[in-house]
Design an enzyme around this catalytic site. Sequence first.
Site, PDB file in Angstrom:
ATOM      1  N   TYR A 104     -96.101  -4.146-120.790  1.00 38.37           N
ATOM      2  CA  TYR A 104     -97.576  -4.821-119.785  1.00 38.37           C
ATOM      3  C   TYR A 104     -97.514  -5.741-118.513  1.00 38.37           C
ATOM      4  O   TYR A 104     -98.960  -5.436-118.299  1.00 38.37           O
ATOM      5  CB  TYR A 104     -97.633  -5.913-121.184  1.00 38.37           C
ATOM      6  CG  TYR A 104     -98.896  -7.541-121.199  1.00 38.37           C
ATOM      7  CD1 TYR A 104    -100.158  -6.435-120.743  1.00 38.37           C
ATOM      8  CD2 TYR A 104     -98.438  -8.049-120.777  1.00 38.37           C
ATOM      9  CE1 TYR A 104    -101.317  -7.232-120.739  1.00 38.37           C
ATOM     10  CE2 TYR A 104    -100.254  -9.203-120.935  1.00 38.37           C
ATOM     11  CZ  TYR A 104    -100.983  -9.061-120.730  1.00 38.37           C
ATOM     12  OH  TYR A 104    -102.492  -9.416-120.448  1.00 38.37           O
ATOM     13  N   ASN A 151     -88.195 -16.393-110.146  1.00 35.34           N
ATOM     14  CA  ASN A 151     -89.715 -16.273-111.799  1.00 35.34           C
ATOM     15  C   ASN A 151     -88.062 -16.021-112.986  1.00 35.34           C
ATOM     16  O   ASN A 151     -87.821 -15.956-112.886  1.00 35.34           O
ATOM     17  CB  ASN A 151     -89.344 -14.746-111.353  1.00 35.34           C
ATOM     18  CG  ASN A 151     -90.506 -14.299-112.245  1.00 35.34           C
ATOM     19  OD1 ASN A 151     -91.093 -14.452-113.184  1.00 35.34           O
ATOM     20  ND2 ASN A 151     -90.296 -12.299-112.094  1.00 35.34           N
ATOM     21  N   GLY A 152     -88.870 -17.001-113.815  1.00 41.51           N
ATOM     22  CA  GLY A 152     -87.901 -17.032-114.918  1.00 41.51           C
ATOM     23  C   GLY A 152     -88.203 -18.529-115.589  1.00 41.51           C
ATOM     24  O   GLY A 152     -89.096 -18.976-115.220  1.00 41.51           O
ATOM     25  N   CYS A 179     -88.398 -10.418-128.121  1.00 35.13           N
ATOM     26  CA  CYS A 179     -89.585 -10.585-129.166  1.00 35.13           C
ATOM     27  C   CYS A 179     -89.610  -9.682-130.168  1.00 35.13           C
ATOM     28  O   CYS A 179     -90.292  -9.738-131.070  1.00 35.13           O
ATOM     29  CB  CYS A 179     -90.397 -10.217-127.758  1.00 35.13           C
ATOM     30  SG  CYS A 179     -90.383  -8.811-126.467  1.00 35.13           S
ATOM     31  N   CYS A 195     -94.094 -15.655-113.178  1.00 38.36           N
ATOM     32  CA  CYS A 195     -95.027 -15.739-111.960  1.00 38.36           C
ATOM     33  C   CYS A 195     -94.485 -14.355-111.137  1.00 38.36           C
ATOM     34  O   CYS A 195     -93.657 -13.828-111.818  1.00 38.36           O
ATOM     35  CB  CYS A 195     -94.091 -17.110-111.490  1.00 38.36           C
ATOM     36  SG  CYS A 195     -92.743 -17.165-111.032  1.00 38.36           S
ATOM     37  N   CYS A 244     -86.371  -7.858-119.404  1.00 38.64           N
ATOM     38  CA  CYS A 244     -87.216  -7.396-119.725  1.00 38.64           C
ATOM     39  C   CYS A 244     -88.480  -5.926-120.564  1.00 38.64           C
ATOM     40  O   CYS A 244     -88.832  -5.782-119.363  1.00 38.64           O
ATOM     41  CB  CYS A 244     -88.100  -8.409-119.351  1.00 38.64           C
ATOM     42  SG  CYS A 244     -89.719  -8.808-120.406  1.00 38.64           S
ATOM     43  N   GLY A 253     -99.306 -14.172-111.999  1.00 40.78           N
ATOM     44  CA  GLY A 253     -99.731 -15.284-112.244  1.00 40.78           C
ATOM     45  C   GLY A 253    -100.699 -16.118-111.168  1.00 40.78           C
ATOM     46  O   GLY A 253    -100.878 -15.424-110.067  1.00 40.78           O
ATOM     47  N   CYS A 295     -89.746 -15.351-126.510  1.00 36.00           N
ATOM     48  CA  CYS A 295     -89.586 -15.135-125.316  1.00 36.00           C
ATOM     49  C   CYS A 295     -88.906 -16.423-125.498  1.00 36.00           C
ATOM     50  O   CYS A 295     -89.749 -17.793-124.476  1.00 36.00           O
ATOM     51  CB  CYS A 295     -90.508 -14.474-124.469  1.00 36.00           C
ATOM     52  SG  CYS A 295     -89.230 -14.295-122.594  1.00 36.00           S
ATOM     53  N   CYS A 352     -83.702  -5.455-123.107  1.00 37.93           N
ATOM     54  CA  CYS A 352     -83.810  -7.318-124.091  1.00 37.93           C
ATOM     55  C   CYS A 352     -85.066  -6.878-124.932  1.00 37.93           C
ATOM     56  O   CYS A 352     -86.363  -6.629-124.894  1.00 37.93           O
ATOM     57  CB  CYS A 352     -84.006  -8.479-122.856  1.00 37.93           C
ATOM     58  SG  CYS A 352     -84.558  -9.642-123.998  1.00 37.93           S
TER      59      CYS A 352
END
Length: 554
Positions: A322, A181-182, A516, A80, A316, A106, A462, A513
């Site tokens: 992306y 958000n998270g 992934c 989101c 992230c 979102g 993730c 991070c």
Amino acid sequence: MAATSSISSSLSLNAKPNKLSNNSNNNKPHRFLRTPFLKPSSFSPLSSSSPSLPLKVSSNPLTPLAADNDDYDEKPREECGVVGIYGDSEASRLCYLALHALQHRGQEGAGIVTVSKDKVLQTITGVGLVSEVFSESKLDQLPGDIAIGHVRYSTAGSSMLKNVQPFVAGYRFGSVGVAHNGNLVNYTKLRADLEENGSIFNTSSDTEVVLHLIAISKARPFFMRIVDACEKLQGAYSMVFVTEDKLVAVRDPHGFRPLVMGRRSNGAVVFASETCALDLIEATYEREVYPGEVLVVDKDGVKCQCLMPHPEPKQCIFEHIYFSLPNSIVFGRSVYESRHVFGEILATESPVDCDVVIAVPDSGVVAALGYAAKAGVAFQQGLIRSHYVGRTFIEPSQKIRDFGVKLKLSPVRGVLEGKRVVVVDDSIVRGTTSSKIVRLLREAGAKEVHMRIASPPIIASCYYGVDTPSSNELISNRMSVDEIRDYIGCDSLAFLSFETLKKHLGEDSRSFCYACFTGDYPVKPTEDKVKRGGDFIDDGLVGGIHNIEGGWVR
């Protein structure tokens, strides 16, 4: 599909009556991309009287699932985007526009909460795009100079209307609204502990836990209740809160998800997930909300408070690969420049003789431009994306191969026929879409197809607010690069090197991070983590436990 809207349920955390005003939101069926676009009456600075302050189960049970609709949408999806505005008499309209700028984060639901002049929290939420949920008349029901907003793609909680944020709750000291958000990796344990002590939950969203923790906290003043609650949270959270007279922004100690602060020319303070939202409403970017920081905005200005001693940031990396728009500044870096460099690196490390470079639109375009520039080969639009495909469509009875991909991507034969083609994409998840794109290009006459991926291979799920499949569904976790090449049917395949990616980031590389890509999680997923399965069961969707594709279920 009609945009389904309504007032979000107010969460009563205490028997004490509270000031909450709810507005129903019954929109007419939408016509995709034809909804009138709303704008503030003026973007000029306000008068001096204005405060100047520093079975296949659909992922959306309200949406029919058409055949093959997931083909093109196998990318990881951001949960989101959030917005907070303080000190502008058109707060709701500015919030609406900012949410529109964050729509890519979102598309399943949207909501806005404002504070009226008589200190009542007004809220409207709905299922659908921002332009489907809100109309001129709806925004007229959201007066006030403080607002928070949210656009949603769910990773915790189904897409039922009850889970659309912001959430508003009343407790013994007043009312509070939150947009998050998270993803909280210890959500299940926290919820179980709260329910054991008598808490009643109205949603299946992990965000509701935060409101309960605030309500039971004995800390003073209010922002210390937020600090007290956040110290119990594990995982990713960038949140904005609103009370009768305050706007609060908070970011988790690792800083997984982005959150920035800006200011309009009239002094209004703005928080948003990305700077592209600030640009649209003419707010000047000032800085990030730092990991582990709480910012409180009220009539006295902006105050900052350290949430807790925090470890090294773990932002992230997929925001730059992306999620974020290319025109955003995320974690202090230009997203456009990052993607352009990723393409240049691919051209340097994985060159191939070719006649044309194309992109998988839209997220692969900037990396493809970088590849083409470095390789000295022309970039052309070999794939055209349709922006007019809604969420559902009717497939003819005679099945069309690769139907979902063909609806959204159309090859340009004049660009591809007889050519050696390099096609650049941002990532490969399951590999099913990539194989269909390769097939489309060959059917359009491409002589050779060479795939170049502007990220390292994704081998792990993730747990910090991104919807990714379970690890055993990730093609790079099951196959080598050569095996993936054979599976998707291209002539050659190369990924961005993980080591080169870190080298490019330089001194900042330790601040990101990469879970992934490596499976090394900064915050370990607990045994209580419910991913996909819990939401599937809690919301009563049709199907049994065998339908859950490798989800984490206790």
